[in-house]
Write a protein that holds these residues in place. Structure first.
Motif, mmCIF file in Angstrom:
data_model
loop_
_atom_site.group_PDB
_atom_site.id
_atom_site.type_symbol
_atom_site.label_atom_id
_atom_site.label_comp_id
_atom_site.label_asym_id
_atom_site.label_seq_id
_atom_site.Cartn_x
_atom_site.Cartn_y
_atom_site.Cartn_z
ATOM 1 N N ALA A 2 0.862 -1.019 0.304
ATOM 2 C CA ALA A 2 -0.250 -0.294 -0.186
ATOM 3 C C ALA A 2 0.965 1.147 -0.354
ATOM 4 O O ALA A 2 2.270 1.368 0.648
ATOM 5 C CB ALA A 2 -0.798 0.350 1.183
ATOM 6 N N VAL A 3 0.307 2.214 -0.341
ATOM 7 C CA VAL A 3 1.045 3.552 -0.378
ATOM 8 C C VAL A 3 1.127 4.498 0.597
ATOM 9 O O VAL A 3 0.749 4.491 1.266
ATOM 10 C CB VAL A 3 0.827 4.101 -1.628
ATOM 11 N N THR A 4 2.227 5.184 1.064
ATOM 12 C CA THR A 4 2.153 6.016 1.984
ATOM 13 C C THR A 4 1.827 7.204 1.841
ATOM 14 O O THR A 4 1.195 7.934 3.125
ATOM 15 C CB THR A 4 3.796 6.264 2.552
ATOM 16 N N GLY A 5 1.677 7.581 0.859
ATOM 17 C CA GLY A 5 0.704 9.280 0.810
ATOM 18 C C GLY A 5 -0.141 9.200 -0.512
ATOM 19 O O GLY A 5 0.560 9.258 -1.992
ATOM 20 N N VAL A 6 -1.048 9.300 -0.462
ATOM 21 C CA VAL A 6 -2.367 9.389 -1.672
ATOM 22 C C VAL A 6 -3.220 11.202 -1.888
ATOM 23 O O VAL A 6 -3.691 10.976 -0.209
ATOM 24 C CB VAL A 6 -3.050 7.967 -1.417
ATOM 25 N N GLN A 7 -3.056 10.784 -3.093
ATOM 26 C CA GLN A 7 -4.036 12.620 -2.847
ATOM 27 C C GLN A 7 -4.671 12.600 -4.065
ATOM 28 O O GLN A 7 -4.279 11.899 -4.960
ATOM 29 C CB GLN A 7 -3.133 14.225 -3.366
ATOM 30 N N THR A 8 -6.163 12.924 -3.665
ATOM 31 C CA THR A 8 -7.291 12.417 -4.743
ATOM 32 C C THR A 8 -6.997 14.500 -5.410
ATOM 33 O O THR A 8 -7.007 15.306 -4.696
ATOM 34 C CB THR A 8 -8.127 12.134 -4.266
ATOM 35 N N CYS A 9 -6.986 14.724 -6.973
ATOM 36 C CA CYS A 9 -7.458 16.345 -7.515
ATOM 37 C C CYS A 9 -8.919 15.798 -7.227
ATOM 38 O O CYS A 9 -9.915 15.436 -8.296
ATOM 39 C CB CYS A 9 -6.901 15.693 -8.240
ATOM 40 N N ALA A 10 -9.781 16.460 -6.551
ATOM 41 C CA ALA A 10 -11.529 16.412 -6.742
ATOM 42 C C ALA A 10 -11.915 18.109 -7.500
ATOM 43 O O ALA A 10 -11.501 18.875 -7.310
ATOM 44 C CB ALA A 10 -12.490 16.919 -5.596
ATOM 45 N N LEU A 11 -12.799 18.031 -8.625
ATOM 46 C CA LEU A 11 -13.494 19.228 -9.574
ATOM 47 C C LEU A 11 -13.341 20.684 -8.329
ATOM 48 O O LEU A 11 -15.036 20.232 -7.440
ATOM 49 C CB LEU A 11 -13.870 18.862 -10.234
ATOM 50 N N GLU A 24 -2.572 7.155 -16.535
ATOM 51 C CA GLU A 24 -2.112 6.548 -15.387
ATOM 52 C C GLU A 24 -0.389 5.907 -15.738
ATOM 53 O O GLU A 24 0.037 5.690 -16.847
ATOM 54 C CB GLU A 24 -3.486 5.341 -15.867
ATOM 55 N N GLY A 25 0.379 5.859 -14.639
ATOM 56 C CA GLY A 25 0.895 5.702 -14.313
ATOM 57 C C GLY A 25 1.948 6.410 -15.072
ATOM 58 O O GLY A 25 4.118 6.564 -14.490
ATOM 59 N N ASP A 26 2.066 7.848 -15.314
ATOM 60 C CA ASP A 26 3.179 8.643 -15.178
ATOM 61 C C ASP A 26 4.066 9.337 -14.285
ATOM 62 O O ASP A 26 2.812 9.711 -13.005
ATOM 63 C CB ASP A 26 2.070 10.207 -16.362
ATOM 64 N N ARG A 27 5.182 9.471 -14.154
ATOM 65 C CA ARG A 27 5.975 10.759 -12.688
ATOM 66 C C ARG A 27 5.068 12.052 -12.648
ATOM 67 O O ARG A 27 5.458 12.451 -13.671
ATOM 68 C CB ARG A 27 7.028 10.184 -13.051
ATOM 69 N N VAL A 28 4.551 12.176 -11.960
ATOM 70 C CA VAL A 28 4.754 14.222 -11.859
ATOM 71 C C VAL A 28 5.023 14.877 -10.451
ATOM 72 O O VAL A 28 5.093 13.558 -9.988
ATOM 73 C CB VAL A 28 3.334 14.485 -11.997
ATOM 74 N N ALA A 29 5.673 16.079 -11.045
ATOM 75 C CA ALA A 29 6.195 16.750 -9.792
ATOM 76 C C ALA A 29 5.022 17.629 -9.065
ATOM 77 O O ALA A 29 3.503 18.072 -9.722
ATOM 78 C CB ALA A 29 7.741 16.942 -10.066
ATOM 79 N N ALA A 30 5.098 17.874 -8.133
ATOM 80 C CA ALA A 30 3.627 18.732 -7.697
ATOM 81 C C ALA A 30 4.509 20.086 -8.072
ATOM 82 O O ALA A 30 5.250 20.357 -8.086
ATOM 83 C CB ALA A 30 4.635 19.254 -6.045
ATOM 84 N N GLY A 31 2.893 20.391 -8.501
ATOM 85 C CA GLY A 31 2.287 21.381 -8.790
ATOM 86 C C GLY A 31 2.706 21.444 -10.334
ATOM 87 O O GLY A 31 1.939 22.094 -11.264
ATOM 88 N N ARG A 32 2.544 20.198 -10.942
ATOM 89 C CA ARG A 32 2.550 20.173 -12.014
ATOM 90 C C ARG A 32 0.462 20.349 -13.021
ATOM 91 O O ARG A 32 -0.202 19.544 -12.291
ATOM 92 C CB ARG A 32 3.338 18.080 -12.647
ATOM 93 N N SER A 105 4.508 15.222 -5.686
ATOM 94 C CA SER A 105 5.799 14.843 -6.590
ATOM 95 C C SER A 105 4.876 12.722 -5.965
ATOM 96 O O SER A 105 4.497 12.404 -5.342
ATOM 97 C CB SER A 105 6.654 14.399 -6.395
ATOM 98 N N GLY A 106 4.744 12.046 -7.311
ATOM 99 C CA GLY A 106 4.186 10.513 -7.295
ATOM 100 C C GLY A 106 3.839 10.135 -8.724
ATOM 101 O O GLY A 106 4.586 10.794 -9.817
ATOM 102 N N THR A 107 3.675 9.120 -8.569
ATOM 103 C CA THR A 107 3.198 7.845 -9.377
ATOM 104 C C THR A 107 1.183 8.788 -9.879
ATOM 105 O O THR A 107 0.872 8.482 -8.860
ATOM 106 C CB THR A 107 3.171 6.722 -10.116
ATOM 107 N N VAL A 108 0.786 9.076 -11.636
ATOM 108 C CA VAL A 108 -0.773 9.132 -10.957
ATOM 109 C C VAL A 108 -0.946 7.285 -11.751
ATOM 110 O O VAL A 108 -0.594 6.336 -11.886
ATOM 111 C CB VAL A 108 -1.247 9.688 -12.705
ATOM 112 N N THR A 109 -1.869 7.449 -10.105
ATOM 113 C CA THR A 109 -2.114 5.960 -10.575
ATOM 114 C C THR A 109 -4.232 5.610 -11.020
ATOM 115 O O THR A 109 -4.109 4.676 -11.566
ATOM 116 C CB THR A 109 -2.591 4.986 -8.699
ATOM 117 N N SER A 110 -4.639 6.769 -11.325
ATOM 118 C CA SER A 110 -6.003 6.824 -11.906
ATOM 119 C C SER A 110 -6.230 8.338 -12.382
ATOM 120 O O SER A 110 -6.192 9.004 -12.097
ATOM 121 C CB SER A 110 -6.578 6.442 -11.149
#
Length: 293
Positions: A2-11, A24-32, A105-110
């Motif tokens: 399981a991941v240690t940090g998950v953030q959802t982007c809500a509208l 999905e699967g892209d690596r992104v930096a914070a603020g991207r 910063s992390g990976t787009v999982t969905s």
């Protein structure tokens, strides 16, 4: 895993999706910027905020020049600067409403939206997970619980991933699972610094190797060397071409080997193949199976 940090982007507002910039699967930096919404939509207010900001910026630049020339007072200059700062903050806030950014910063999982979708406020558009560190959960039998301590080192392996990653035990349950009657243990795994980047993915099933007990200065033999008798366990020890049956006391198992607590001495030659056909004090000829002798 399981991941240690998950953030959802809500509208944040009810608008249509103009473009989706990640997969999905892209690596992104914070603020991207992940997703752009309709800039002309009725709830975005972006155009209005931008117009106010540009006018305030133009007026402030004019007042700044006049103030440097001594043509306007300091209070007039400060008022223009305040209006400019407020307008710029409002514009940035409106822009961030239509340009949805990754909070970490992390990976787009969905990614849950497509271009043209009209979404409602609060709807989850995408999920970003910090996969550089993962939590692995596993269960330990009640009989082994006294061997598990916080800070213990584990090795995490998978049949589908080549790398073997180290981890550290960070939590041990204080009560057993009512169904399995085992205790859940959680370890933190550093999922980075390898040739393949972040080899493990959230949700994967893995095998955890935990050092339950360290054995030092013990005598061990292959489990195949031990024969079970009605009177106990025994091995055959070869001395000067004669195989003598020797009763032994077994200890802990370590892989395919077993510790002999009593009955053997370091350096004893033990029969590991064909011992079931032997009797006590049988003449034998020692051969090396691995070398084909």
């Amino acid at each position: 895993l399981a991941v240690t940090g998950v953030q959802t982007c809500a509208l944040p507002i009810s608008e249509a999706v103009d473009s989706v910039l990640v997969r999905e699967g892209d690596r992104v930096a914070a603020g991207r910027v992940l997703i752009k919404l309709d800039r002309e939509g009725p709830t975005s207010n972006l155009r209005q905020a931008e117009s106010v900001f540009r006018n305030a910026e133009k007026y402030y630049n004019k007042m700044k020049v006049l103030f440097e020339q001594g043509a306007v007072s300091e209070s007039q200059h400060d008022a223009a600067e305040t209006d400019y700062q407020v307008a710029r903050a409002s514009y940035e806030a409106a822009r961030q409403l239509v340009e949805v950014q990754s909070p970490i910063s992390g990976t787009v999982t969905s990614v849950n939206v497509r271009r043209g979708d009209f979404l409602q406020q609060g709807q989850v558009m995408a999920t970003v997970a910090a996969t550089d560190r993962l939590r692995v959960r596993f269960e330990v039998k009640t009989s082994d619980m006294n061997l598990v301590q916080l800070g213990d080192t584990v090795r995490v392996v998978s049949e589908t991933v080549r790398e073997v990653l180290p981890g550290v035990v960070t939590a041990v349950a204080q009560s057993a699972n009512p169904v399995s009657r085992a205790f859940e243990v959680e370890a933190l795994v550093v999922n980075s610094g390898t040739e393949s980047g972040t080899p493990f993915r959230p949700g994967m099933f893995v095998r955890v190797q935990l050092v339950m007990q360290r054995l030092e200065n013990v005598v061990g033999v292959p489990q195949s060397a031990v024969i079970a008798l009605a009177s106990g366990s025994a091995v055959y020890v070869v001395d000067d071409g004669i195989a003598f049956r020797r009763m032994v006391t077994l200890g802990a198992e370590a892989g395919r080997r077993v510790v002999i607590e009593q009955g053997l001495q370091p350096g004893d030659t033990v029969v590991t193949l064909g011992q079931s056909y032997l009797d006590d004090s049988t003449a034998v000829r020692v051969t090396d199976v691995e070398k084909g002798a």
